[in-house]
Write a protein that holds these residues in place. Structure first.
Motif, PDB file in Angstrom:
ATOM      1  N   MET A 220       0.819  -1.210   0.000  1.00  0.00           N
ATOM      2  CA  MET A 220       0.000   0.000   0.000  1.00  0.00           C
ATOM      3  C   MET A 220       0.855   1.263   0.000  1.00  0.00           C
ATOM      4  SD  MET A 220      -2.953   1.022   2.787  1.00  0.00           S
ATOM      5  CE  MET A 220      -3.503  -0.673   2.852  1.00  0.00           C
ATOM      6  N   LEU A 221       1.920   1.248   0.816  1.00  0.00           N
ATOM      7  CA  LEU A 221       2.762   2.438   0.929  1.00  0.00           C
ATOM      8  C   LEU A 221       3.605   2.656  -0.329  1.00  0.00           C
ATOM      9  CD1 LEU A 221       2.922   4.547   3.113  1.00  0.00           C
ATOM     10  CD2 LEU A 221       4.780   3.296   4.197  1.00  0.00           C
ATOM     11  N   TRP A 222       4.084   1.560  -0.933  1.00  0.00           N
ATOM     12  CA  TRP A 222       4.893   1.694  -2.143  1.00  0.00           C
ATOM     13  C   TRP A 222       4.054   2.073  -3.362  1.00  0.00           C
ATOM     14  CZ3 TRP A 222       9.672   2.837  -2.795  1.00  0.00           C
ATOM     15  CH2 TRP A 222      10.664   2.391  -1.913  1.00  0.00           C
ATOM     16  N   LYS A 223       2.760   1.700  -3.361  1.00  0.00           N
ATOM     17  CA  LYS A 223       1.889   2.040  -4.490  1.00  0.00           C
ATOM     18  C   LYS A 223       1.360   3.473  -4.397  1.00  0.00           C
ATOM     19  CE  LYS A 223       0.316  -2.645  -5.604  1.00  0.00           C
ATOM     20  NZ  LYS A 223      -0.818  -3.593  -5.570  1.00  0.00           N
ATOM     21  N   ASP A 224       1.338   4.020  -3.175  1.00  0.00           N
ATOM     22  CA  ASP A 224       0.857   5.391  -2.991  1.00  0.00           C
ATOM     23  C   ASP A 224       1.834   6.366  -3.632  1.00  0.00           C
ATOM     24  OD1 ASP A 224      -0.998   7.300  -1.460  1.00  0.00           O
ATOM     25  OD2 ASP A 224       0.992   7.923  -0.781  1.00  0.00           O
ATOM     26  N   GLY A 227       3.687   8.183  -0.931  1.00  0.00           N
ATOM     27  CA  GLY A 227       4.400   7.237  -0.080  1.00  0.00           C
ATOM     28  C   GLY A 227       5.644   6.689  -0.746  1.00  0.00           C
ATOM     29  N   GLN A 228       5.545   6.344  -2.042  1.00  0.00           N
ATOM     30  CA  GLN A 228       6.686   5.737  -2.731  1.00  0.00           C
ATOM     31  C   GLN A 228       7.862   6.698  -2.871  1.00  0.00           C
ATOM     32  OE1 GLN A 228       5.482   6.289  -7.432  1.00  0.00           O
ATOM     33  NE2 GLN A 228       4.617   4.548  -6.320  1.00  0.00           N
ATOM     34  N   ILE A 229       7.570   8.001  -3.044  1.00  0.00           N
ATOM     35  CA  ILE A 229       8.646   8.979  -3.183  1.00  0.00           C
ATOM     36  C   ILE A 229       9.328   9.219  -1.836  1.00  0.00           C
ATOM     37  CG2 ILE A 229       9.229  11.348  -3.821  1.00  0.00           C
ATOM     38  CD1 ILE A 229       8.420   9.519  -6.164  1.00  0.00           C
ATOM     39  N   SER A 230       8.524   9.486  -0.807  1.00  0.00           N
ATOM     40  CA  SER A 230       9.110   9.756   0.518  1.00  0.00           C
ATOM     41  C   SER A 230       9.807   8.516   1.067  1.00  0.00           C
ATOM     42  CB  SER A 230       8.025  10.243   1.486  1.00  0.00           C
ATOM     43  OG  SER A 230       6.941   9.344   1.531  1.00  0.00           O
ATOM     44  N   LEU A 231       9.238   7.338   0.834  1.00  0.00           N
ATOM     45  CA  LEU A 231       9.855   6.098   1.316  1.00  0.00           C
ATOM     46  C   LEU A 231      11.151   5.815   0.564  1.00  0.00           C
ATOM     47  CD1 LEU A 231       9.593   3.726   3.232  1.00  0.00           C
ATOM     48  CD2 LEU A 231       8.121   2.580   1.573  1.00  0.00           C
ATOM     49  N   GLY A 232      11.176   6.110  -0.741  1.00  0.00           N
ATOM     50  CA  GLY A 232      12.394   5.938  -1.525  1.00  0.00           C
ATOM     51  C   GLY A 232      13.520   6.824  -1.021  1.00  0.00           C
ATOM     52  N   VAL A 233      13.188   8.077  -0.705  1.00  0.00           N
ATOM     53  CA  VAL A 233      14.207   9.030  -0.239  1.00  0.00           C
ATOM     54  C   VAL A 233      14.750   8.627   1.132  1.00  0.00           C
ATOM     55  CG1 VAL A 233      14.633  11.408   0.502  1.00  0.00           C
ATOM     56  CG2 VAL A 233      13.342  10.969  -1.592  1.00  0.00           C
ATOM     57  N   HIS A 340       3.026  11.043   7.646  1.00  0.00           N
ATOM     58  CA  HIS A 340       1.672  11.520   7.373  1.00  0.00           C
ATOM     59  C   HIS A 340       0.916  10.537   6.470  1.00  0.00           C
ATOM     60  CE1 HIS A 340      -1.717  13.933   6.228  1.00  0.00           C
ATOM     61  NE2 HIS A 340      -1.283  14.061   4.976  1.00  0.00           N
ATOM     62  N   ARG A 341       1.549  10.085   5.379  1.00  0.00           N
ATOM     63  CA  ARG A 341       0.882   9.150   4.471  1.00  0.00           C
ATOM     64  C   ARG A 341       0.640   7.809   5.149  1.00  0.00           C
ATOM     65  NH1 ARG A 341      -2.343  10.949   1.452  1.00  0.00           N
ATOM     66  NH2 ARG A 341      -2.348   9.069   0.164  1.00  0.00           N
ATOM     67  N   GLY A 342       1.589   7.371   5.956  1.00  0.00           N
ATOM     68  CA  GLY A 342       1.399   6.112   6.681  1.00  0.00           C
ATOM     69  C   GLY A 342       0.236   6.195   7.643  1.00  0.00           C
ATOM     70  N   HIS A 343       0.114   7.333   8.334  1.00  0.00           N
ATOM     71  CA  HIS A 343      -0.977   7.522   9.292  1.00  0.00           C
ATOM     72  C   HIS A 343      -2.325   7.598   8.580  1.00  0.00           C
ATOM     73  CE1 HIS A 343      -2.869   8.614  13.033  1.00  0.00           C
ATOM     74  NE2 HIS A 343      -3.318   9.749  12.534  1.00  0.00           N
ATOM     75  N   VAL A 344      -2.340   8.195   7.382  1.00  0.00           N
ATOM     76  CA  VAL A 344      -3.574   8.305   6.595  1.00  0.00           C
ATOM     77  C   VAL A 344      -4.027   6.929   6.102  1.00  0.00           C
ATOM     78  CG1 VAL A 344      -4.515   9.147   4.392  1.00  0.00           C
ATOM     79  CG2 VAL A 344      -3.246  10.699   5.868  1.00  0.00           C
ATOM     80  N   LEU A 345      -3.078   6.112   5.660  1.00  0.00           N
ATOM     81  CA  LEU A 345      -3.414   4.850   4.995  1.00  0.00           C
ATOM     82  C   LEU A 345      -3.532   3.662   5.943  1.00  0.00           C
ATOM     83  CD1 LEU A 345      -0.980   5.234   1.959  1.00  0.00           C
ATOM     84  CD2 LEU A 345      -3.452   5.540   1.924  1.00  0.00           C
TER      85      LEU A 345
END
Length: 420
Positions: A220-224, A227-233, A340-345
């Motif tokens: 879910m986080l990698w497809k968002d 999420g994918q941009i912030s998680l990649g960084v 923030h995205r993790g908390h939302v999803l």
């Protein structure tokens, strides 16, 4: 809320301080054991191993009880790892147990921020967390080097308790006593962290279901798109940052001809830059503007490569401060956006567990590659050039990925949306 936040900050500071001091005490112990140089990076690798192995489980554990209690239990595990070194257990195994405690600690320490604070305050809160964490790295690095240095260790060994034989006879044992004391201080602050009142219901205990749930959160986080941009960084940053610690130690010894104690101080200089960058970005970069800092990561990779042209300590200090400053500046907004995205999803604990899995898998991979390069006796300048090129190139790829996402739809508009 303010009291709770500052208590969390104090607990995090002292726990991280002890983690970092212990790392450099353990490195000195490996040196005294005449271990080959390629073993040293494996010390940090052993620490991060449980972050990856337990990723599917620690999120559910963090959400199963008040976060302060989770953090208290974690610090006791870290103390146990320190005591294993007293029992002459190999530093790699003992530090792995400390890493086990840290893996349990992390989802709670970051997850509680999303429970305690609104989304618009997360960048500022992360500025505090990362700033204090980096300050603890600075002091921990310098403290670890100083504790095993002749002057401080002689002073520690000179302490005597009347009528009590402590059995503390070596500089390593004296240093470990100080580290254990700091962990206990962190545990004391853990007991004062308030319950935020957030309840996540019954947490699954079946390992297969936990792994399935973790895989769903991971996907879910990698497809968002955000999420994918912030998680990649953040994944790239933490792998690079931990590897850079060991590169700087080696560079200070080989190129600048510094002693071990002086080399640890140079590692602390990078951390000073990260703290400055974290404070500046927390002050001037809002959550909505967080994605504008990605080009700074490209610049960081380019500047790291310039280390190969520096052979003077006077030039090394400002260069390493600049490298750290750029890293801290782009990390804090990306970390806040990811939280923030993790908390939302999904739940706070689960999202941080996914983050930890990715970041520490990056650390494991990059440290393993660095260790293999040292084992192969590759020239240090070539290692630095490859490292900087990889960092800049990967950040450029992430920037272009974000630009492609934006052409599909305005993903930045999702920032600030309510929890699903």
């Amino acid at each position: 809320m303010n009291r709770g936040f500052y208590t969390i900050m104090a607990a995090q500071f002292f726990s991280s301080l002890a983690d970092n001091a212990l790392l450099f005490v353990a490195i000195d112990l490996l040196v005294n054991m005449k271990s080959p140089g390629w073993i040293t990076p494996l010390l940090k690798l052993s620490f991060t191993l449980f972050y990856v192995l337990l990723a599917a489980f620690v999120g559910a554990f963090a959400d199963s009880m008040p976060k302060g209690k989770v953090m208290f239990i974690s610090n006791l595990i870290k103390v146990g790892g320190c005591l294993l070194i007293f029992a002459h257990v190999h530093p790699l195994l003992a530090y792995a147990i400390v890493g086990f405690g840290a893996a349990v600690y992390s989802p709670a320490k970051y997850g509680i921020l999303t429970e305690l604070l609104p989304a618009e305050k997360l960048v500022a809160a992360n500025g505090w967390v990362e700033g204090l964490t980096v300050i603890s790295i600075i002091f921990g690095t310098v403290m670890g080097g100083a504790l095993v240095g002749d002057r401080v260790s002689s002073m520690l060994l000179g302490f005597d308790l009347p009528l009590i034989d402590t059995g503390i006879e070596t500089p390593t044992q004296a240093a470990l006593c100080v580290v254990v004391g700091i962990y206990m201080l962190a545990a004391l602050f853990n007991t004062r962290i308030p319950d935020t009142g957030c309840k996540y219901g019954h947490q699954e205990r079946n390992p297969i279901k936990l792994i399935t749930d973790f895989a769903n959160c991971f996907s879910m986080l990698w497809k968002d798109k955000l999420g994918q941009i912030s998680l990649g960084v953040t994944t790239l940053f933490w792998g690079a940052a931990q590897t850079l610690q060991f590169i700087v130690l080696e560079w200070a010894s080989r190129t600048l001809h510094l002693s071990y104690e002086q080399s640890t101080s140079l590692v602390g200089v990078v951390a000073i830059g990260v703290a400055l960058g974290a404070v500046i970005s927390a002050r001037f970069v809002s959550l909505r503007k967080s994605l504008t800092v990605i080009p700074v990561g490209i610049a960081m990779g380019v500047i790291v490569m310039s280390m190969t042209m520096v052979h003077s300590v006077k030039l090394a200090y400002p260069l390493l401060v600049l490298v750290g400053l750029l890293g801290g500046f782009f990390l804090v907004p990306m970390n806040a956006l990811l939280q923030h995205r993790g908390h939302v999803l999904m739940s706070a604990g689960h999202s941080i567990a996914v983050q930890n899995f990715n970041e520490n898998l990056s650390i494991l991979t990059m440290l393993a590659v660095y260790s293999l390069m040292l084992r192969a006796h590759l020239n240090l300048d070539i290692i630095i050039l490859l490292f900087g090129l990889f960092l800049a190139g990967t950040m450029l790829y992430i920037l272009r990925k974000h630009q492609r996402n934006q052409r599909e739809f305005d993903s930045v508009a999702l920032i600030g949306e309510a929890k699903h």
